[in-house]
Design a protein around this motif. Structure first.
Motif, PDB file in Angstrom:
ATOM      1  N   THR A   1      -5.431  -8.418   3.872  1.00  0.00           N
ATOM      2  CA  THR A   1      -4.406  -7.369   3.796  1.00  0.00           C
ATOM      3  C   THR A   1      -4.891  -6.156   3.011  1.00  0.00           C
ATOM      4  N   VAL A   2      -5.800  -6.395   2.085  1.00  0.00           N
ATOM      5  CA  VAL A   2      -6.325  -5.290   1.272  1.00  0.00           C
ATOM      6  C   VAL A   2      -7.407  -4.535   2.029  1.00  0.00           C
ATOM      7  N   SER A   3      -8.346  -5.255   2.601  1.00  0.00           N
ATOM      8  CA  SER A   3      -9.456  -4.595   3.293  1.00  0.00           C
ATOM      9  C   SER A   3      -9.008  -3.882   4.567  1.00  0.00           C
ATOM     10  N   SER A   4      -7.982  -4.400   5.216  1.00  0.00           N
ATOM     11  CA  SER A   4      -7.496  -3.766   6.441  1.00  0.00           C
ATOM     12  C   SER A   4      -6.498  -2.648   6.197  1.00  0.00           C
ATOM     13  N   HIS A   5      -6.022  -2.516   4.986  1.00  0.00           N
ATOM     14  CA  HIS A   5      -5.050  -1.462   4.686  1.00  0.00           C
ATOM     15  C   HIS A   5      -5.757  -0.112   4.651  1.00  0.00           C
ATOM     16  N   ALA A   6      -5.085   0.902   5.140  1.00  0.00           N
ATOM     17  CA  ALA A   6      -5.687   2.237   5.212  1.00  0.00           C
ATOM     18  C   ALA A   6      -5.903   2.859   3.844  1.00  0.00           C
ATOM     19  N   PHE A   7      -5.131   2.420   2.856  1.00  0.00           N
ATOM     20  CA  PHE A   7      -5.238   3.042   1.536  1.00  0.00           C
ATOM     21  C   PHE A   7      -6.523   2.622   0.834  1.00  0.00           C
ATOM     22  N   PHE A   8      -6.930   1.346   0.975  1.00  0.00           N
ATOM     23  CA  PHE A   8      -8.143   0.851   0.325  1.00  0.00           C
ATOM     24  C   PHE A   8      -9.300   0.643   1.295  1.00  0.00           C
ATOM     25  N   GLY A   9      -9.142   0.957   2.547  1.00  0.00           N
ATOM     26  CA  GLY A   9     -10.186   0.715   3.525  1.00  0.00           C
ATOM     27  C   GLY A   9     -11.315   1.717   3.438  1.00  0.00           C
TER      28      GLY A   9
ATOM     29  N   ARG B   1       2.497  -2.319  -2.532  1.00  0.00           N
ATOM     30  CA  ARG B   1       3.956  -2.205  -2.381  1.00  0.00           C
ATOM     31  C   ARG B   1       4.427  -0.777  -2.646  1.00  0.00           C
ATOM     32  N   ARG B   2       3.871  -0.140  -3.676  1.00  0.00           N
ATOM     33  CA  ARG B   2       4.277   1.223  -3.994  1.00  0.00           C
ATOM     34  C   ARG B   2       3.819   2.210  -2.920  1.00  0.00           C
ATOM     35  N   VAL B   3       2.674   1.944  -2.330  1.00  0.00           N
ATOM     36  CA  VAL B   3       2.201   2.823  -1.257  1.00  0.00           C
ATOM     37  C   VAL B   3       3.078   2.683  -0.021  1.00  0.00           C
ATOM     38  N   ASP B   4       3.421   1.448   0.329  1.00  0.00           N
ATOM     39  CA  ASP B   4       4.289   1.238   1.489  1.00  0.00           C
ATOM     40  C   ASP B   4       5.689   1.794   1.257  1.00  0.00           C
ATOM     41  N   ALA B   5       6.140   1.777  -0.002  1.00  0.00           N
ATOM     42  CA  ALA B   5       7.453   2.332  -0.339  1.00  0.00           C
ATOM     43  C   ALA B   5       7.425   3.847  -0.495  1.00  0.00           C
ATOM     44  N   LYS B   6       6.246   4.475  -0.295  1.00  0.00           N
ATOM     45  CA  LYS B   6       6.085   5.934  -0.394  1.00  0.00           C
ATOM     46  C   LYS B   6       6.492   6.454  -1.771  1.00  0.00           C
ATOM     47  N   ASP B   7       5.811   5.904  -2.751  1.00  0.00           N
ATOM     48  CA  ASP B   7       6.029   6.348  -4.133  1.00  0.00           C
ATOM     49  C   ASP B   7       5.555   7.798  -4.259  1.00  0.00           C
TER      50      ASP B   7
END
Length: 678
Positions: free
Chosen positions: A475-483, A527-533
């Motif tokens: 979930t971390v490696s495939s996420h666009a924020f940390f990929g 979670r904060r990124v998905d919640a659009k902090d």
């Protein structure tokens, strides 16, 4: 004849009189015995009453040393009460009037004065007279124990030792840049780890053929070093402004000639020329630095470290008497060519100490380099000081440094401070001697700061996990924020800083507890990124500031020799030659003297065979460079010589091209036995 001589004639010396039981009783007989030893008896009634009190008090003690303690205690007990009852102005006059009133009324205070001695009264008077009230700047009365601190503080302010600058106040800068002398010696740290016997071993001072060197703080001179003679370096004081002294090194005429020979040796690309120069000038700074790099590349670490220590010893012997290594008030401008070698020698010595296992000593040298020019920071020690602080476990110092310089230097925009301060709070929460409430507060601060650092610098996570040999979650490696997008999309200057931090401090994140804490923080960030902090968008806007890294950061990356960081350097830095004695000099350098132009002559030390093979190259020129136009005769002679040599080379080429090798003769009977005789 004196009374002492009369007593000796009578056989009554002091201490030889017969003891009588009447001496132990209170009475006038003891007073008469004491008066008989005096030449004359005073007639003052007040003095006689004091003597009677003294004699009565002495009869109550069997040990004379008890009088000193009791007198001091009585003085300490009485003086605060009397000072509280008296006004602040006339303390000495009131004490004198009270003493007179006590002598005039002996009947009312007979019980109190019976336990006091004459020495006790004198000590009490001295205490009262010396106890003048010290008031602070705020007008409040200071505690007597703090008088020394107030005096020292006032003395420092009067002498201009308190550091004041435009960036920070004097107290902040002093607390951050102050260096301790004892921590500059690596043996103190090694003794703390392994003990004095393990460090010293069988090292005993040899008296035979022993050389006496000047005592220094940074290095310990060795007997194996050449005899020290001043190489021609000196330090001068340029100016003193607002408690800060500005110094510079200067090269003498003889040292300048040696410097020119050193530059010729560097251009020859032969380390043997530098060795030959050092044999004649054993304390030439740049030669020691350059040869140290050669020894380090050849994996001779002991010799490389010894050469750096010799360079530091030569520098410290040339320092100005007012130049201070520890106060943080001495400045050296890196723009001046003569001062750069001192920076580089300190940096290389610091790196050797860190590899040797002395991070606390290396931290002191890091603070020393930072104090030489804290505003410009030519070697970018702020990118390294957090790593040394974590290695030496000086967590409070790093938090104090971040608090003092955050407003003026924006340390939160550096990846190393964003992650290292969070790691400091985490280590403080894990200490055993911390209260549970305080531990919980530190853990909350650590969580908040780490999440903010991950949101600000998401490109740090994946390279950090790769160097720690940790497989990230899907979930971390495939996420666009940390990929991979977070690594490719960051500016080049930010990529350089993140690669430098990851390559240097990845070993600090390999602990199991730290890795679990990092995993929890990464999940919270997702979670904060998905919640659009809103913090995510704010950090994305701040990344636009990292357009181009300054020259001092490139210089620091080159000196660090970290592969992950050097590979991210721009082409304009990697394409130019880098000299170990002066990497990436400033573009606006200040040079006090210039190198004279060398005259290229036709005569060389090369052999004819080497000239021939070099002539096969298309860009061959016998002169090796441009000829000077001012001397036309020498130019014509060189041109003619060049033409003749070229003709000779053409003839030799033709000769080699027309050579025909004769084939060996063939035998008529190839099947003949080799052992057969002709």
């Amino acid at each position: 004849m004196s009374t002492r001589a009369l007593r000796r004639l009578k056989g009554k010396q002091r201490g030889q009189e017969a003891l009588d039981l009447g001496d132990l009783t209170l009475g006038d007989s003891s007073e008469e015995q004491l008066d008989s030893a005096n030449v004359s008896r005073p007639s003052n009634s007040k003095d006689s009453s004091r003597k009677t009190k003294k004699n009565k008090a002495q009869k109550n003690f069997s040990n004379i040393y008890e009088l000193i303690g009791d007198a001091d205690n009585e003085a300490e007990k009485i003086s605060p009460d009397e000072e509280a009852e008296k006004p602040d102005g006339n303390t000495t006059n009131d004490t004198e009037t009270n003493d007179i009133s006590e002598t005039e009324e002996p009947d009312q205070k007979h019980e109190e004065t019976s336990t006091k001695s004459l020495s006790g009264d004198r000590v009490k008077k001295k205490k009262k007279k010396k106890k003048t009230k010290v008031t602070s700047e705020d007008g409040q009365e200071a505690v007597p124990d703090e008088n020394i601190d107030l005096l020292l503080q006032n003395l420092e302010q009067s002498n201009g030792l308190s550091l004041q600058n435009e960036d920070c106040s004097g107290s902040d800068r002093r607390s951050v840049l102050h260096v301790e002398h004892r921590n500059l010696n690596p043996e103190t740290e090694l003794k703390r780890y392994f003990g004095a016997r393990a460090v010293q071993g069988d090292q005993r001072p040899r008296q035979r053929n022993r050389q006496f060197h000047r005592s220094t703080w940074m290095t310990s001179p060795k007997d194996s070093w050449p005899r020290f003679s001043r190489p021609g370096i000196s330090m001068t004081l340029l100016q003193s402004k607002e408690g800060v002294q500005y110094f510079t090194f200067e090269h003498g005429r003889q040292y300048q000639q040696v410097q020119f020979k050193f530059l010729d040796a560097v251009e020859s690309m032969d380390p043997n020329n530098i060795v030959a120069l050092l044999q004649l000038n054993p304390y030439h700074i740049d030669s020691l630095l350059q040869l140290s790099d050669v020894c380090r590349i050849q994996e001779d670490q002991e010799m490389a470290r010894d050469l750096i220590e010799r360079a530091l010893y030569s520098f410290e012997c040339a320092c100005h008497p007012l130049f201070s290594l520890t106060s943080g008030t001495s400045r050296l401008d890196y723009l001046r060519t003569e001062n750069r070698a001192f920076y580089l020698a300190l940096y290389k010595h610091m790196m050797f100490l860190e590899k040797r296992g002395c991070p606390r000593t290396a931290l002191e040298y890091c603070k020393l380099i930072l104090s030489l020019d804290p505003d410009a920071d030519p070697l970018c020690m702020l990118l390294l000081i957090d790593f040394l602080t974590l290695r030496s476990r000086e967590y409070q110092y790093l938090l104090q440094l971040h608090q003092d310089l955050e407003v003026h230097r924006n340390l939160c925009l550096l990846p190393n401070f964003a992650f290292s301060t969070a790691l400091c709070h985490f280590h403080l929460s894990q200490q055993e001697d911390v209260d549970p409430e305080e531990s919980e507060k530190e853990r909350q601060k650590a969580d908040q700061m780490l999440q903010k650092a991950l949101i600000m610098f998401p490109g740090v996570l994946i390279p950090l996990l790769d160097l720690c040999t940790v497989q990230p979650d899907a979930t971390v490696s495939s996420h666009a924020f940390f990929g991979t997008k977070s690594q490719i999309g960051q500016p080049p200057a930010l990529a350089e800083l993140t690669a430098l931090y990851v390559g240097r401090t990845h070993s600090m994140w390999r602990e199991a507890a730290v890795m679990l804490w990092l995993e929890e923080s990464v999940k919270d960030v997702l979670r904060r990124v998905d919640a659009k902090d809103p913090l995510v968008d704010d950090c994305q806007n701040k990344k636009q500031r990292y357009k181009c890294a300054p020259r001092n950061i490139h210089r620091h990356v080159l000196l660090s020799e970290i592969k992950e960081a050097t590979s991210s350097l721009p082409l304009e830095v990697t394409s130019q030659p880098v000299m170990g004695f002066d990497p990436l000099p400033p573009l606006d350098s200040v040079m006090s003297y210039t190198r004279p132009e060398r005259q290229h002559v036709g005569a060389t030390n090369e052999s004819t065979l080497s000239l021939f093979f070099r002539s096969l190259l298309p860009n061959f020129n016998l002169q090796g460079g441009l000829r000077q136009e001012d001397d036309m005769e020498v130019a014509r002679a060189g041109q003619e010589l060049n033409q003749e040599v070229n003709r000779l080379m053409v003839a030799m080429r033709d000769m080699l091209a027309n050579i025909r090798f004769q084939e060996p003769p063939r035998e008529d009977n190839p099947y003949r036995d080799e052992d057969e005789w002709d």
